[in-house]
Scaffold this active site. Structure first.
Site, PDB file in Angstrom:
ATOM      1  N   LYS A 101       7.636   8.630   2.775  1.00 47.78           N
ATOM      2  CA  LYS A 101       7.746   7.465   3.492  1.00 47.78           C
ATOM      3  C   LYS A 101       8.944   7.153   4.356  1.00 47.78           C
ATOM      4  O   LYS A 101       8.839   6.647   5.190  1.00 47.78           O
ATOM      5  CB  LYS A 101       7.698   6.285   2.347  1.00 47.78           C
ATOM      6  CG  LYS A 101       6.278   6.019   1.853  1.00 47.78           C
ATOM      7  CD  LYS A 101       5.225   5.640   3.088  1.00 47.78           C
ATOM      8  CE  LYS A 101       4.121   5.217   2.218  1.00 47.78           C
ATOM      9  NZ  LYS A 101       2.774   4.779   3.495  1.00 47.78           N
ATOM     10  N   TYR A 143       6.737  11.070  -2.997  1.00 50.90           N
ATOM     11  CA  TYR A 143       6.154   9.887  -2.209  1.00 50.90           C
ATOM     12  C   TYR A 143       7.273   9.157  -1.525  1.00 50.90           C
ATOM     13  O   TYR A 143       7.024   8.987  -0.356  1.00 50.90           O
ATOM     14  CB  TYR A 143       5.419   8.908  -3.171  1.00 50.90           C
ATOM     15  CG  TYR A 143       5.237   7.599  -2.849  1.00 50.90           C
ATOM     16  CD1 TYR A 143       4.086   7.514  -1.927  1.00 50.90           C
ATOM     17  CD2 TYR A 143       5.907   6.513  -3.100  1.00 50.90           C
ATOM     18  CE1 TYR A 143       3.731   6.356  -1.230  1.00 50.90           C
ATOM     19  CE2 TYR A 143       5.439   5.337  -2.544  1.00 50.90           C
ATOM     20  CZ  TYR A 143       4.578   5.289  -1.726  1.00 50.90           C
ATOM     21  OH  TYR A 143       4.281   3.929  -1.115  1.00 50.90           O
ATOM     22  N   SER A 146       7.736   1.575   1.988  1.00 50.67           N
ATOM     23  CA  SER A 146       7.839   1.573   0.559  1.00 50.67           C
ATOM     24  C   SER A 146       9.074   1.413  -0.222  1.00 50.67           C
ATOM     25  O   SER A 146      10.192   1.764   0.537  1.00 50.67           O
ATOM     26  CB  SER A 146       7.124   2.664  -0.226  1.00 50.67           C
ATOM     27  OG  SER A 146       7.270   2.617  -1.678  1.00 50.67           O
TER      28      SER A 146
END
Length: 325
Positions: free
Chosen positions: A145, A141, A117
């Site tokens: 990643k 998040y 991402s």
């Protein structure tokens, strides 16, 4: 031989499944259906229902379907919510990736394409992000990643020179929008396009999150990339891995240009024919002002192209959502 697509019943994963099939490759889907939909999986594609955290199930699926590689799309993908649920985010995205790599090693599966991402960059201090731009995730998040990328790197180092040497690449994508199949649409309650579509279909005024960002019009700026282009890049990456061709550890699937949320709203009005002025809600935690990346490296190696205009991206997503009823 087949390719396992984790999260293949989801919005992005099901597009990857279709792109694999169109390229003459055999996809197999592993999905716990927590956010995926069985109807998104074509009838001729095997669907294994279960969690990527289930080590035994993952290994058994790899063996049963003679899998030669994994496209790992499954994960908890909501940056804003991850601030409120960091432990869940790490469980799904970090532990899930570790389990997959462990099962791959046990089953002697040596190829993996990892869905990473743009969130690994946080709020970049450059106008145009490249692959080696400093990584400063602004949310659990994004951190999860980045750790996923490290796991692939470290497993690749650990297995180098063995008969199970891991070949891998991470594809960092940005705001994925639109649809390449009328039967598949973005169902996320946190993404901009479905938020606007649902509001319009309900006769409500769409809202945006924040107009006080450090950008020309006050709304955040992103790369918006079409899901069909994203899926195509995954297939080429898988093909390069399977063929033993050189491949970079990571690619940014960026457009090189940014669009603000306001510009997207203007396209929504043009495409749908529904006049509206969005209401403004507070910005979401973990959302940076601007992320725009070059896709030059991916264009060189993965046939990465932006094949859709902003109006075409909106139109394809709008048509798929209305087709769903």
């Amino acid at each position: 031989m087949s390719w396992l697509v984790t999260g293949g019943a989801g919005y992005i994963g099901s597009h990857v499944v279709r792109a694999l099939s169109a390229a003459g490759m055999t996809p197999v889907v592993l999905d716990d259906l927590s956010s995926g939909h069985p109807s998104f999986v074509p009838e001729d594609v095997a669907l294994v229902e279960g969690s990527i955290l289930d080590r035994e199930l993952v290994e058994r699926t790899l063996r049963d379907y003679a899998v030669e590689g994994v496209i790992h799309v499954a994960g908890f993908k909501y940056a804003g919510v991850s601030v409120e649920r960091p432990l869940h985010t790490y469980e799904q995205n970090v532990e899930g990736t570790r389990v997959i790599l462990e099962a791959m090693q046990a089953a002697a599966v040596t190829n993996i394409v990892f869905s990473s991402s743009a969130a690994v960059f946080g709020t970049p201090d450059v106008d145009l992000v490249v692959e080696d731009t400093a990584k400063r995730p602004a949310s659990p998040y994004g951190e999860s990643k980045l750790i996923g990328e490290w796991l692939l790197r470290d497993q690749g180092i650990a297995t180098a020179g063995t008969d199970i040497a891991l070949r891998h690449t991470s594809l960092r994508y940005f705001n994925v929008v639109g649809s390449a199949d009328l039967t598949v649409y973005d169902v996320s309650p946190h993404n901009l396009f479905p938020i606007v579509f649902e509001a319009l279909l309900a006769g409500n005024t769409p809202r945006i999150f924040g107009d006080d960002y450090n950008t020309p019009d006050g709304t955040n700026v992103r790369d918006y990339v079409h899901v069909g282009d994203i899926a195509a890049a995954h297939v080429v990456a898988a093909q390069r891995l399977a063929a033993g061709e050189p491949i970079e550890p990571a690619y940014n699937l960026g457009s090189g240009d940014g669009l603000s949320v306001k510009q997207i709203m203007d396209a929504m009005v043009r495409v749908t024919g529904i006049e509206f002025t969005p209401t403004v809600a507070p910005r979401r935690p973990g959302d940076p002002d601007r992320i725009v990346a070059t896709g030059e490296l991916a264009a060189r190696d993965l046939d990465w192209q932006m094949r859709y205009t902003v109006d075409e991206m909106v139109e394809s997503g709008w048509n798929a959502r209305r087709n769903a009823g």
